[in-house]
Design a protein around this motif. Sequence first.
Motif, PDB file in Angstrom:
ATOM      1  N   LEU A  13      10.056  -2.637   2.677  1.00 35.41           N
ATOM      2  CA  LEU A  13       9.410  -1.501   2.230  1.00 35.41           C
ATOM      3  C   LEU A  13      10.035  -0.807   0.975  1.00 35.41           C
ATOM      4  O   LEU A  13       9.486  -0.002   0.089  1.00 35.41           O
ATOM      5  CB  LEU A  13       9.224  -0.458   3.076  1.00 35.41           C
ATOM      6  CG  LEU A  13       8.339  -1.078   4.421  1.00 35.41           C
ATOM      7  CD1 LEU A  13       8.404  -0.137   5.552  1.00 35.41           C
ATOM      8  CD2 LEU A  13       6.943  -1.344   4.077  1.00 35.41           C
ATOM      9  N   THR A  14      11.366  -0.936   0.726  1.00 32.78           N
ATOM     10  CA  THR A  14      11.868  -0.207  -0.400  1.00 32.78           C
ATOM     11  C   THR A  14      12.328  -1.072  -1.474  1.00 32.78           C
ATOM     12  O   THR A  14      13.078  -0.661  -2.196  1.00 32.78           O
ATOM     13  CB  THR A  14      13.122   0.490   0.197  1.00 32.78           C
ATOM     14  OG1 THR A  14      14.036  -0.555   0.944  1.00 32.78           O
ATOM     15  CG2 THR A  14      13.297   1.300   1.348  1.00 32.78           C
ATOM     16  N   ASP A  15      11.967  -2.321  -1.536  1.00 34.68           N
ATOM     17  CA  ASP A  15      12.239  -3.256  -2.577  1.00 34.68           C
ATOM     18  C   ASP A  15      11.313  -2.894  -3.744  1.00 34.68           C
ATOM     19  O   ASP A  15      10.423  -2.291  -3.795  1.00 34.68           O
ATOM     20  CB  ASP A  15      11.677  -4.757  -2.033  1.00 34.68           C
ATOM     21  CG  ASP A  15      12.123  -5.933  -3.026  1.00 34.68           C
ATOM     22  OD1 ASP A  15      13.360  -6.271  -3.039  1.00 34.68           O
ATOM     23  OD2 ASP A  15      11.597  -6.061  -3.760  1.00 34.68           O
ATOM     24  N   GLU A  16      12.094  -3.239  -4.878  1.00 37.12           N
ATOM     25  CA  GLU A  16      11.593  -2.857  -6.087  1.00 37.12           C
ATOM     26  C   GLU A  16      10.154  -3.636  -6.149  1.00 37.12           C
ATOM     27  O   GLU A  16       9.505  -3.106  -7.215  1.00 37.12           O
ATOM     28  CB  GLU A  16      12.394  -3.227  -7.451  1.00 37.12           C
ATOM     29  CG  GLU A  16      12.815  -4.871  -7.238  1.00 37.12           C
ATOM     30  CD  GLU A  16      13.714  -5.130  -8.463  1.00 37.12           C
ATOM     31  OE1 GLU A  16      14.065  -6.219  -8.929  1.00 37.12           O
ATOM     32  OE2 GLU A  16      14.144  -4.281  -9.272  1.00 37.12           O
ATOM     33  N   TRP A  43       8.031   5.931  -3.126  1.00 36.07           N
ATOM     34  CA  TRP A  43       9.112   5.169  -2.701  1.00 36.07           C
ATOM     35  C   TRP A  43      10.360   6.522  -2.445  1.00 36.07           C
ATOM     36  O   TRP A  43      11.011   6.221  -1.081  1.00 36.07           O
ATOM     37  CB  TRP A  43       9.696   4.461  -4.078  1.00 36.07           C
ATOM     38  CG  TRP A  43      10.974   3.879  -3.699  1.00 36.07           C
ATOM     39  CD1 TRP A  43      11.217   2.553  -3.190  1.00 36.07           C
ATOM     40  CD2 TRP A  43      12.396   4.159  -3.849  1.00 36.07           C
ATOM     41  NE1 TRP A  43      12.638   2.156  -3.017  1.00 36.07           N
ATOM     42  CE2 TRP A  43      13.199   3.216  -3.398  1.00 36.07           C
ATOM     43  CE3 TRP A  43      13.029   5.319  -4.072  1.00 36.07           C
ATOM     44  CZ2 TRP A  43      14.320   3.252  -3.393  1.00 36.07           C
ATOM     45  CZ3 TRP A  43      14.477   5.420  -4.284  1.00 36.07           C
ATOM     46  CH2 TRP A  43      15.227   4.470  -3.694  1.00 36.07           C
ATOM     47  N   LYS A  44      10.294   7.703  -2.983  1.00 37.23           N
ATOM     48  CA  LYS A  44      11.318   8.416  -2.599  1.00 37.23           C
ATOM     49  C   LYS A  44      10.860   9.229  -1.452  1.00 37.23           C
ATOM     50  O   LYS A  44      12.054   9.865  -0.530  1.00 37.23           O
ATOM     51  CB  LYS A  44      11.479   9.532  -3.983  1.00 37.23           C
ATOM     52  CG  LYS A  44      12.152   9.229  -5.127  1.00 37.23           C
ATOM     53  CD  LYS A  44      12.376  10.199  -6.103  1.00 37.23           C
ATOM     54  CE  LYS A  44      13.496   9.763  -7.109  1.00 37.23           C
ATOM     55  NZ  LYS A  44      13.806  10.854  -8.232  1.00 37.23           N
ATOM     56  N   ILE A  45       9.533   9.552  -1.094  1.00 41.20           N
ATOM     57  CA  ILE A  45       9.180  10.198   0.080  1.00 41.20           C
ATOM     58  C   ILE A  45       9.530   9.230   1.373  1.00 41.20           C
ATOM     59  O   ILE A  45      10.070   9.985   2.161  1.00 41.20           O
ATOM     60  CB  ILE A  45       7.587  10.327   0.050  1.00 41.20           C
ATOM     61  CG1 ILE A  45       7.226  11.210  -1.010  1.00 41.20           C
ATOM     62  CG2 ILE A  45       7.263  10.395   1.333  1.00 41.20           C
ATOM     63  CD1 ILE A  45       5.609  11.380  -0.962  1.00 41.20           C
ATOM     64  N   LEU A  46       9.703   8.097   1.165  1.00 39.94           N
ATOM     65  CA  LEU A  46       9.935   7.155   2.069  1.00 39.94           C
ATOM     66  C   LEU A  46      11.423   6.968   2.466  1.00 39.94           C
ATOM     67  O   LEU A  46      11.980   7.262   3.553  1.00 39.94           O
ATOM     68  CB  LEU A  46       9.408   5.545   2.147  1.00 39.94           C
ATOM     69  CG  LEU A  46       9.636   4.709   3.371  1.00 39.94           C
ATOM     70  CD1 LEU A  46       8.646   4.856   4.115  1.00 39.94           C
ATOM     71  CD2 LEU A  46       9.513   3.197   2.706  1.00 39.94           C
ATOM     72  N   VAL A  47      12.048   6.846   1.304  1.00 39.42           N
ATOM     73  CA  VAL A  47      13.595   6.800   1.406  1.00 39.42           C
ATOM     74  C   VAL A  47      14.250   8.288   1.874  1.00 39.42           C
ATOM     75  O   VAL A  47      15.372   8.003   2.726  1.00 39.42           O
ATOM     76  CB  VAL A  47      14.151   6.272  -0.031  1.00 39.42           C
ATOM     77  CG1 VAL A  47      15.714   6.550   0.013  1.00 39.42           C
ATOM     78  CG2 VAL A  47      13.779   4.916  -0.292  1.00 39.42           C
ATOM     79  N   GLN A  48      13.845   9.237   1.603  1.00 39.55           N
ATOM     80  CA  GLN A  48      14.477  10.526   1.936  1.00 39.55           C
ATOM     81  C   GLN A  48      13.837  10.726   3.219  1.00 39.55           C
ATOM     82  O   GLN A  48      15.016  11.316   4.054  1.00 39.55           O
ATOM     83  CB  GLN A  48      13.813  11.604   1.068  1.00 39.55           C
ATOM     84  CG  GLN A  48      14.343  11.685  -0.359  1.00 39.55           C
ATOM     85  CD  GLN A  48      15.619  11.767  -0.587  1.00 39.55           C
ATOM     86  OE1 GLN A  48      16.336  12.815   0.170  1.00 39.55           O
ATOM     87  NE2 GLN A  48      16.297  10.967  -1.303  1.00 39.55           N
ATOM     88  N   ALA A  49      13.001  10.258   3.850  1.00 38.29           N
ATOM     89  CA  ALA A  49      12.638  10.464   5.305  1.00 38.29           C
ATOM     90  C   ALA A  49      13.596   9.600   6.011  1.00 38.29           C
ATOM     91  O   ALA A  49      14.028   9.716   7.243  1.00 38.29           O
ATOM     92  CB  ALA A  49      11.073  10.023   5.505  1.00 38.29           C
ATOM     93  N   MET A  50      13.945   8.188   5.492  1.00 39.64           N
ATOM     94  CA  MET A  50      14.837   7.422   6.047  1.00 39.64           C
ATOM     95  C   MET A  50      16.041   8.014   6.308  1.00 39.64           C
ATOM     96  O   MET A  50      16.660   7.957   7.297  1.00 39.64           O
ATOM     97  CB  MET A  50      14.654   6.223   5.479  1.00 39.64           C
ATOM     98  CG  MET A  50      13.516   5.198   5.440  1.00 39.64           C
ATOM     99  SD  MET A  50      13.449   4.121   4.046  1.00 39.64           S
ATOM    100  CE  MET A  50      14.878   3.024   4.390  1.00 39.64           C
ATOM    101  N   HIS A  98       0.744  -1.137  -0.035  1.00 37.97           N
ATOM    102  CA  HIS A  98      -0.151   0.088  -0.006  1.00 37.97           C
ATOM    103  C   HIS A  98       0.880   1.419   0.023  1.00 37.97           C
ATOM    104  O   HIS A  98       1.027   1.894   1.110  1.00 37.97           O
ATOM    105  CB  HIS A  98      -0.830   0.036   1.298  1.00 37.97           C
ATOM    106  CG  HIS A  98      -2.099  -1.148   1.304  1.00 37.97           C
ATOM    107  ND1 HIS A  98      -2.969  -1.243   0.517  1.00 37.97           N
ATOM    108  CD2 HIS A  98      -1.644  -2.456   1.995  1.00 37.97           C
ATOM    109  CE1 HIS A  98      -3.654  -2.382   0.743  1.00 37.97           C
ATOM    110  NE2 HIS A  98      -2.876  -3.108   1.331  1.00 37.97           N
ATOM    111  N   GLY A  99       1.733   1.330  -1.198  1.00 37.14           N
ATOM    112  CA  GLY A  99       2.261   2.551  -1.253  1.00 37.14           C
ATOM    113  C   GLY A  99       1.699   3.849  -1.112  1.00 37.14           C
ATOM    114  O   GLY A  99       2.421   5.094  -0.730  1.00 37.14           O
ATOM    115  N   GLU A 100       0.510   3.928  -1.321  1.00 34.50           N
ATOM    116  CA  GLU A 100      -0.369   5.300  -1.132  1.00 34.50           C
ATOM    117  C   GLU A 100      -0.301   5.772   0.320  1.00 34.50           C
ATOM    118  O   GLU A 100      -0.691   6.851   0.680  1.00 34.50           O
ATOM    119  CB  GLU A 100      -1.869   5.133  -1.602  1.00 34.50           C
ATOM    120  CG  GLU A 100      -2.712   4.284  -0.907  1.00 34.50           C
ATOM    121  CD  GLU A 100      -2.578   2.610  -0.841  1.00 34.50           C
ATOM    122  OE1 GLU A 100      -3.306   1.852  -0.496  1.00 34.50           O
ATOM    123  OE2 GLU A 100      -1.580   2.408  -1.779  1.00 34.50           O
TER     124      GLU A 100
END
Length: 607
Positions: A216-219, A228-235, A178-180
């Motif tokens: 969560l970051t898997d392709e 994906w970028k929102i999550l990774v940048q926050a990480m 659920h990427g949304e």
Amino acid sequence: MTSVDEIFRTHNVGAKRKLEDPTTTFAPSVSNKSTKITNGSSPRSLNIDALESNGSGGKSSLAQDETLGDQNNVEAGPSLPPEEVEDEPGDDAEGRFFGGGVTKQEREVIDYIDKNEDGDADEKFDAAWLRRTAINFERKINKNAELRAKYEGDPLKFVGSEADLDAEIKGLSVLSEHGELYGEFVKMGCLGSLVGLLAHDNTDIAIAVCELLAELTDEDAATTEEQWKILVQAMLQNDLVDLLSSNLTRLDEGNNETDRAGVYHILNVLENILSDTENQEAVGANPNMMQWLLTRIKQIDPYARGKVGQNRQYAAEILAILLQANRPNRDRLAQKEGVDTFLELLSAYRRRDPEKDSDEEEFAENLFDCLACVVEERLAGEKFVEGEGVELCLIMLREARLAKARALRVLDHAMSGGNAVAVSVRLVEAAGLKTIFGMLMKSQKMERSLVEHLIGILASLLRYLPGGSAARIRTLAKFVENDYEKILRLVDLRREYKARLSKVEAAIRRERDQLSDADADALADDWLSRRLDAGLFSLQAIELILSWMVAEDNGARQTITVLLGEDGLKILERSLRDQLDGMDPGQSDEAKSTEEMLEALLLCVEQ
């Protein structure tokens, strides 16, 4: 006092997937997906273990009743169900399925579980669900922190809260579908809390977080690029790299299978976030991370084939990604003596090949990739020469099999990089001309990629060897010896590449004739890519070599004029002009130097 990690590992905290030991087994690995939310994985779900335990107790009592009954009844075989009492079709007097050994109470439990599973299947994963989950997640974190602080010296008092927290972390894996919800997950602060758990005193909790972040970051996660970028940048903003680096140093791969799996998950997270090249700087700039990777590739896995296990190979792969398109990372590695590390490890393959389709083969490939990338920079190129990297590559060209093509590629990159002059001179001094020109004369039997690296090396020799130097004179002599046989071979190669490129050019012209100017402009990059695949760069390099020989030697000039046919040197003139026209304005110092070289060669060819 007993270690809390040991206590934690003795409790049943849910189905944590354990990786196969990468140093002892070589069967295909299972999926690295975490278990999705199941009954019992969330505090809001039915406690199945408790219900099943209750059912088992009923069954045990029933077994005792049957034993007593058997003492008074010697009739063999099961009794038929009484006709006057029938709880349900197929049940016996004691409420069991006839011949099945399941009591009525146990059947009710099973029905309740099935009903609960149906309810979970219909659960809606939306913002409201995320808020409820987030609240429970934060409660589990807070409760565990509170109990740890209160009962610091008595792990048994807080190990249960640790198990609950572990289960809650695993339950969050459903987010990967659920990427949304990623953006909301970040806004609510849950991601910060999750990443913060990487610093948890219990390494099992940190490993569970790593496994979740990897998923969560898997392709394969159901996300858009933006989500994906929102999550990774926050990480990354929550100090992910520092925390991962700290965990790598405290995990013990040698004696603990769980820790070995934890290292794998950390490397998995790094690989995922590095799929966006913009994140290479954030990872490479962490000095501890780069140092750990260099140290890990030197650490042998004694029980693995070739002493290269899964994590050692994975560390080399992460290094190759970090160096692929990031100059600062290459300089950082050179400053940490990374070039010497690569040369030392690769020296094992100067006369032997790794086992085919093994972790060791991939390991060697990644080391060659690392070295080919890093030697393009001046500092690393200097380290390459000082560490006798040129000599090692020449030995591989003469004696190795698998390493031959990789060594040729490394030399090509080194001889066109920031330390190209020194590398080119060292190649001549190390008696490399005989090897390189010998391979050129046998290039009919070589793979195209090898031929193209050979062409690149020859072009670099003529460009970078100082004029009038002994090394340059020896190189020119090789080109003209034996009645210009090397030049004849280059003209033959030019003819092959020209024929291949002409077919592609004809196809592009046909396509362009059917398109408007705007549509043709949109396909310009695609057409250039097709030309390069057909060998445009190598064709231009061959024509550059021939131009150099025209400028350097009158005998070579006459020979090349005859060999090129009716158009003669006009062919080289057109090629040089095309290369000049193709250069971008506002160039670097290296590009300006290339432009000056082309203009000088053009003057020689036109005379």
